[in-house]
Enzyme design. Structure first.
Site, short mmCIF file in Angstrom:
data_model
loop_
_atom_site.label_atom_id
_atom_site.label_comp_id
_atom_site.label_asym_id
_atom_site.label_seq_id
_atom_site.Cartn_x
_atom_site.Cartn_y
_atom_site.Cartn_z
N ARG A 67 0.21 -8.10 -13.06
CA ARG A 67 0.25 -8.20 -11.82
C ARG A 67 -0.04 -9.51 -11.24
O ARG A 67 0.42 -9.97 -10.01
CB ARG A 67 -1.56 -7.69 -11.45
CG ARG A 67 -1.48 -6.49 -10.74
CD ARG A 67 -2.64 -5.74 -10.42
NE ARG A 67 -2.59 -4.30 -11.05
CZ ARG A 67 -2.13 -3.32 -10.18
NH1 ARG A 67 -1.75 -3.55 -8.88
NH2 ARG A 67 -2.15 -2.12 -10.74
N ARG A 93 1.37 -1.05 -3.68
CA ARG A 93 0.68 -1.91 -4.85
C ARG A 93 -0.79 -2.37 -4.66
O ARG A 93 -0.94 -2.81 -3.33
CB ARG A 93 1.61 -3.09 -5.18
CG ARG A 93 2.82 -2.74 -5.48
CD ARG A 93 2.99 -1.97 -6.68
NE ARG A 93 2.64 -2.37 -7.76
CZ ARG A 93 2.39 -1.36 -8.95
NH1 ARG A 93 2.82 -0.32 -8.75
NH2 ARG A 93 1.87 -1.80 -10.06
N LEU A 95 -3.27 -5.05 -4.52
CA LEU A 95 -3.46 -6.53 -4.80
C LEU A 95 -4.78 -7.00 -5.48
O LEU A 95 -5.94 -6.42 -5.23
CB LEU A 95 -3.37 -7.41 -3.39
CG LEU A 95 -1.91 -6.88 -2.65
CD1 LEU A 95 -1.82 -7.40 -1.25
CD2 LEU A 95 -0.66 -7.63 -3.49
N HIS A 111 -4.47 1.89 7.41
CA HIS A 111 -4.78 3.09 6.33
C HIS A 111 -4.72 4.15 7.30
O HIS A 111 -5.44 4.34 8.44
CB HIS A 111 -6.17 2.76 5.87
CG HIS A 111 -6.58 3.59 5.05
ND1 HIS A 111 -6.09 3.78 3.61
CD2 HIS A 111 -7.45 4.67 4.91
CE1 HIS A 111 -6.60 5.11 3.16
NE2 HIS A 111 -7.39 5.62 3.90
C1 GRF Z 1 1.32 5.11 6.81
O1 GRF Z 1 0.90 6.25 6.77
C2 GRF Z 1 0.55 4.17 6.27
O2 GRF Z 1 -0.87 4.13 7.03
C3 GRF Z 1 0.05 3.93 4.65
O3 GRF Z 1 1.32 4.34 4.59
C4 GRF Z 1 2.14 4.76 5.51
C5 GRF Z 1 3.51 4.13 5.41
O4 GRF Z 1 4.63 4.39 6.31
N1 GRF Z 1 -0.44 2.94 4.40
P1 GRF Z 1 5.67 3.87 6.86
O5 GRF Z 1 6.32 3.29 5.78
O6 GRF Z 1 5.15 2.60 7.67
O7 GRF Z 1 6.51 4.98 7.57
#
Ligand code: GRF
Length: 221
Positions: A67, A93, A95, A111
């Site tokens: 990593r 991934r 971090l 998120h």
């Molecule tokens: C989204 O739901 C984001 O919140 C999460 O992964 C997804 C990514 O979607 N972390 P995209 O690749 O931006 O369409």
């Protein structure tokens, strides 16, 4: 004036990357998207970057022994491109604290839940399972603990009676696409200040994005 040089790290479809591209091109976000990094060569987000003339590279985590070695190359790519801010947008991934601390207060994540509820995976299924009335997304500064860190912007959606994970995820994604450009803009403009590990914003700045289907609720006594 050019915006702060920003990199977006992706692993997949990149719809949040697209939202950031659209907002910066429209002048709604004071960032210059200067680099896209994907850990997967097949990520559709790479195509989005190419269409908009944004330099993009693949750094495949599987070709590194550790990593730390993977992250050392990420870090080098970011520094060589003179990147100031980094957005994780569906970057799958985890971090390490070393990388996170090196980019402290310059590293954002989106998120798909109203943190601190539901860190980790399968957030939409867990929100349905818990019987939540609202659900949403959070843009936050990254800290070494997964899905933890000072909150910049949150987006709220209703959970409807006939929702399944797909319908709920699609509704959350709508607010994600409004939250990420707003959060990056606040950070890029220096309006978001970090004090005692919380984000403070100037009076009058609204860090909340409500889904249109919530509008009627605001009028309830
Ligand atoms: C989204 O739901 C984001 O919140 C999460 O992964 C997804 C990514 O979607 N972390 P995209 O690749 O931006 O369409």
């Amino acid at each position: 004036m050019a915006g702060r040089r920003t990199a977006v790290l992706i692993s997949g479809g990149g719809s949040n990357l697209q939202a950031l591209i659209d907002a910066t091109e429209a002048g709604r976000c004071a960032a210059e998207l200067a680099l896209v990094i994907s850990n997967r060569a097949a990520a559709f987000g790479l195509e989005r970057a190419a269409r908009h003339g944004i330099p993009a590279v693949v750094v495949d985590h599987r070709s590194f022994a550790s990593r730390a070695a993977f992250e050392a190359l990420l870090d080098r790519q970011l520094r060589e491109a003179e990147i100031e801010l980094v957005c994780l947008a569906g970057f799958m991934r985890v971090l390490t604290p070393g990388f996170v601390d090196a980019w402290r207060d310059r590293l954002l994540n989106i998120h798909p839940s109203l943190l601190p509820a539901f860190p980790g995976l399968h957030t939409h299924a867990r929100a349905l399972e818990a019987g939540c009335r609202v659900h949403g997304c959070t843009v936050h500064l990254v800290r070494p603990t997964l899905d933890d860190g000072p909150i910049l912007v949150q987006g709220v959606v209703p959970v409807l009676a006939d929702d399944d994970t797909e319908r709920l995820a699609a509704r959350v994604l709508e607010v994600e696409h409004r939250c990420y450009p707003l959060a990056l803009d606040l950070l890029a403009r220096g309006e978001a200040r970090i004090e005692a590990d919380r984000v403070t914003l100037p009076v009058g700045v609204d860090p909340l994005v409500l889904h249109p289907e919530l509008a009627g609720h605001a009028l309830q006594p």
